[in-house]
Enzyme design. Structure first.
Site, PDB file in Angstrom:
ATOM      1  N   SER B  15       0.898  -1.343   0.033  1.00  0.00           N
ATOM      2  CA  SER B  15      -0.028   0.118  -0.027  1.00  0.00           C
ATOM      3  C   SER B  15       0.987   1.226   0.118  1.00  0.00           C
ATOM      4  O   SER B  15       0.473   2.124  -0.701  1.00  0.00           O
ATOM      5  CB  SER B  15      -0.796  -0.004   1.182  1.00  0.00           C
ATOM      6  N   ARG B  38       0.762   7.718   5.798  1.00  0.00           N
ATOM      7  CA  ARG B  38      -0.235   6.965   6.822  1.00  0.00           C
ATOM      8  C   ARG B  38      -1.699   7.660   6.668  1.00  0.00           C
ATOM      9  O   ARG B  38      -2.748   7.147   6.676  1.00  0.00           O
ATOM     10  CB  ARG B  38       0.260   6.886   8.245  1.00  0.00           C
ATOM     11  N   HIS B  41      -3.025   6.477   3.599  1.00  0.00           N
ATOM     12  CA  HIS B  41      -3.360   5.169   3.544  1.00  0.00           C
ATOM     13  C   HIS B  41      -4.643   4.913   4.541  1.00  0.00           C
ATOM     14  O   HIS B  41      -5.410   3.942   4.330  1.00  0.00           O
ATOM     15  CB  HIS B  41      -2.309   4.503   4.221  1.00  0.00           C
TER      16      HIS B  41
END
Lengths: 207, 207
Positions: B15, B38, B41
């Protein structure tokens, strides 16, 4: 810096008015509209006006089974933390997440599979109306798909809104192939917050 | 439907590679880059590449105080549920959320103010390094601003990422006026998931 002093319920009301206004005339029959607006409210992301997909009548089934005391099982603690438990319990239902249960952790380790998979298997033992809400793990949705195909679980509603870049789109497509009511956020977007807010929209909905 | 069978850590790695690739060469010095990635994500929303603002060195201060055993106080249970508590505790720190504490509920009622306000006041009693992470309530950020101005609290870092349509933009601008390190998602976007993931990015960061 100027800000308005408002009560939380006034803020929510005003927020919904802004969202409705910026949707620029786009509307949905209720309770779908409430779900769409709450997803936008919780993310400030208008993409949810386009990516939410409802199987025929899924939103009404959700409201109905929650009122009948459904158990809502989430894939993460974060999603369960975001759901209004007191309100669900007032209907005779409950909110559960098995991902950190000791038996789930031990079994996932011994079988070398994910905790998300084992926690979906654990959900298969629940009696009565059941809503599964996945906002994080595509593995949970994939495990759920396999369990449904094997006849081991049959939720009344699946909320399939995992977020991410790997297997997420695919896991949602799998759920949409089934003959079980679903609410799915197509594409990569979703999240524990979205899973919780879809539940809350149905929990709070008034006819 | 075809999906890849991968372990969670492989999924996360892949990812991050996809996110890095789709950022198309845009990069940030670490640990800022980890925080940006993040946030993307956790939301699948590349807007976070543009809306995250860091005061000078805030991300390094965050990593440093967490390693020194900081208390992380969140405005919602959902945000605290998303933070890796075991890892924070391994540094000698803790993760707290006061919003549902009985004393907070009672005091908010008696003073006719929000629980978010009272929970920020409660955080003012914490000794030692302190990170405040607000992902939901602009009222929490505004209360924090007032407490800081009154000299009653001085966090080492403020993560100001409430989401929404009323007072949210303003509350973030207020925090950015202060002389306290901050990480803010400018504009309407943010959320409990974003607050938690920014904390986790700093918690997991390896030099």
């Amino acid at each position: 810096m100027v800000y308005e002093i408002m009560k939380p319920e006034e803020i929510e009301k005003r927020s919904m008015e802004i969202i409705t206004s910026e949707l620029n005339g786009r509307t949905w029959p209720e309770p779908k509209f409430s779900i769409v607006k709450r997803c936008i409210h919780t993310s400030a992301d208008f993409d949810y006006a386009d990516n939410l997909v409802f199987s025929d009548g899924a939103e009404k089934i959700g409201v109905s089974v929650i009122r009948k005391g459904a158990t809502i099982v989430t894939d993460t603690k974060m999603a369960s933390a975001g759901i209004n438990k007191a309100k669900v319990e007032s209907y005779g239902g409950s909110v559960k997440c098995f991902i950190s249960d000791e038996d789930v952790i031990a079994e996932a380790k011994s079988r070398n599979c994910t905790r998300a998979t084992v926690s979906m298997e654990k959900a298969a033992n629940i009696k009565g109306p059941l809503v599964i809400a996945c906002g994080n793990a595509p593995t949970a949705l994939i495990a759920l798909y396999d369990l449904i195909k094997a006849g081991k679980i049959r939720p009344d509603l699946i909320i399939g809104v995992p977020v991410g870049f790997v297997n997420v789109v695919e896991s949602k497509e799998m759920i949409m192939e089934l003959d079980i009511p679903y609410i799915v956020a197509k594409g990569r977007k979703g999240g524990s917050n979205i899973a919780a807010t879809i539940c809350n929209a149905m929990i709070y909905y008034k006819d």
